[in-house]
Design an enzyme around this catalytic site. Structure first.
Site, PDB file in Angstrom:
ATOM      1  N   ARG A 103      75.410  88.706  74.490  1.00 29.98           N
ATOM      2  CA  ARG A 103      76.483  89.511  75.083  1.00 29.98           C
ATOM      3  C   ARG A 103      76.463  89.382  76.602  1.00 29.98           C
ATOM      4  O   ARG A 103      77.508  89.272  77.241  1.00 29.98           O
ATOM      5  CB  ARG A 103      76.356  90.977  74.662  1.00 29.98           C
ATOM      6  N   CYS A 152      74.714  99.068  80.235  1.00 34.60           N
ATOM      7  CA  CYS A 152      74.743  98.405  78.936  1.00 34.60           C
ATOM      8  C   CYS A 152      76.209  98.237  78.546  1.00 34.60           C
ATOM      9  O   CYS A 152      77.048  97.942  79.390  1.00 34.60           O
ATOM     10  CB  CYS A 152      73.948  99.206  77.907  1.00 34.60           C
TER      11      CYS A 152
END
Length: 276
Positions: A172, A230
């Protein structure tokens, strides 16, 4: 005082803390189902999506309103900032860390995370129950701002002059996949430090010395301006917990990637680097 507490130390406490089960699964099933199947005796359930976050807006898990947290504190029977609270989840503390961070941000001073969660408790022959405690009648009022937070501009500034840790998985971070958000990649200048590497295969946090070595290898020192983010501000709290356990202060960019990408003028970086 360590932000973590072991099963043995929890059992040894003279006065029982408020116990909070924050089991949560991003992809389901709902954490309440796991709580209903068995939890620590006396533990209350707190829902991450509705009590530890407000409705999705600029980000997927914005901070909850103070009124929401006040209702939760009072339901838990909390009447003082010094009321001891122990939070836990199924095992790896990913969602428990969000409660640890939010509760402290809104004014509680004595919040710890049960290292290893329910799995550690049951492995140590701890009793699990399906009984639900009655709502408490606490009087404490939540007030925001007891921990520092960053907005997008602040996160960009830390990436430029300090260490901005991205707690997501390497793929990611690199922009190779993005299962949750419409744009893939990372904040330019960020350093990948996957949250999953903070714990061992049982869900227990690595020893503080090992965590310190991990973050030191990324350039983090006690004097380094350090921040974490995040996808939506949940696992960033886990990274902040690991850093605090290692004696390394860090600020959370609570909006995280899901908020960063809402402004198309903000830059997006792709590409990978060896995670630590």
């Amino acid at each position: 005082m360590s932000p973590l507490i072991t099963v043995d130390d929890l059992r040894a406490l003279g006065a029982a803390p408020v116990l909070v089960d924050v089991t949560w699964n991003l992809a389901g099933p709902p954490g309440k189902e796991a709580y209903d199947a068995g939890h620590l005796p006396g533990a209350y359930f707190v829902d991450l999506d509705t009590e530890l976050a407000s409705a999705p807006g600029p980000g997927r898990h914005p901070l909850p309103a103070a009124t929401t947290v006040t209702e939760t504190f009072r339901r838990l029977g909390i009447s003082s900032a010094d009321t001891p609270v122990v939070v836990y989840d199924a095992a790896n503390s990913m969602s428990a860390a969000r409660a640890w961070w939010v509760f402290r941000y809104f004014g509680l001073a004595d919040v710890r995370v049960l290292d290893g969660g329910l799995a550690a408790w049951t492995a140590a022959r701890g009793e699990a129950t399906v009984e639900v405690p009655a709502d408490g009648a606490g009087t404490f009022t939540a007030t925001p701002g007891h921990l520092p937070v960053l907005d997008a501009d602040g996160a960009a500034a830390v990436a430029a002059k300090g260490i901005l840790l991205d707690a997501r998985a390497p793929e990611r971070f690199a922009g190779e996949v993005e299962p949750m958000d419409p744009v893939a990649g990372h904040i330019p200048g960020a350093v990948n430090a996957p949250t999953t590497a903070n714990v061992d295969e049982t869900g227990h946090f690595l020893p503080p010395a090992d965590l310190q070595a991990r973050f030191t290898a990324l350039g983090v020192t006690p004097s380094t301006e350090t921040a974490v983010y995040c996808g939506s501000g949940v696992t960033a709290a886990h990274e902040a917990l690991a850093l605090e356990s290692a004696g390394l202060p860090a600020t959370v960019y609570i909006g995280s990637w899901s908020e960063w990408i809402t402004d198309p003028t903000r830059p997006v970086a792709t590409g990978s680097e060896p995670p630590v």
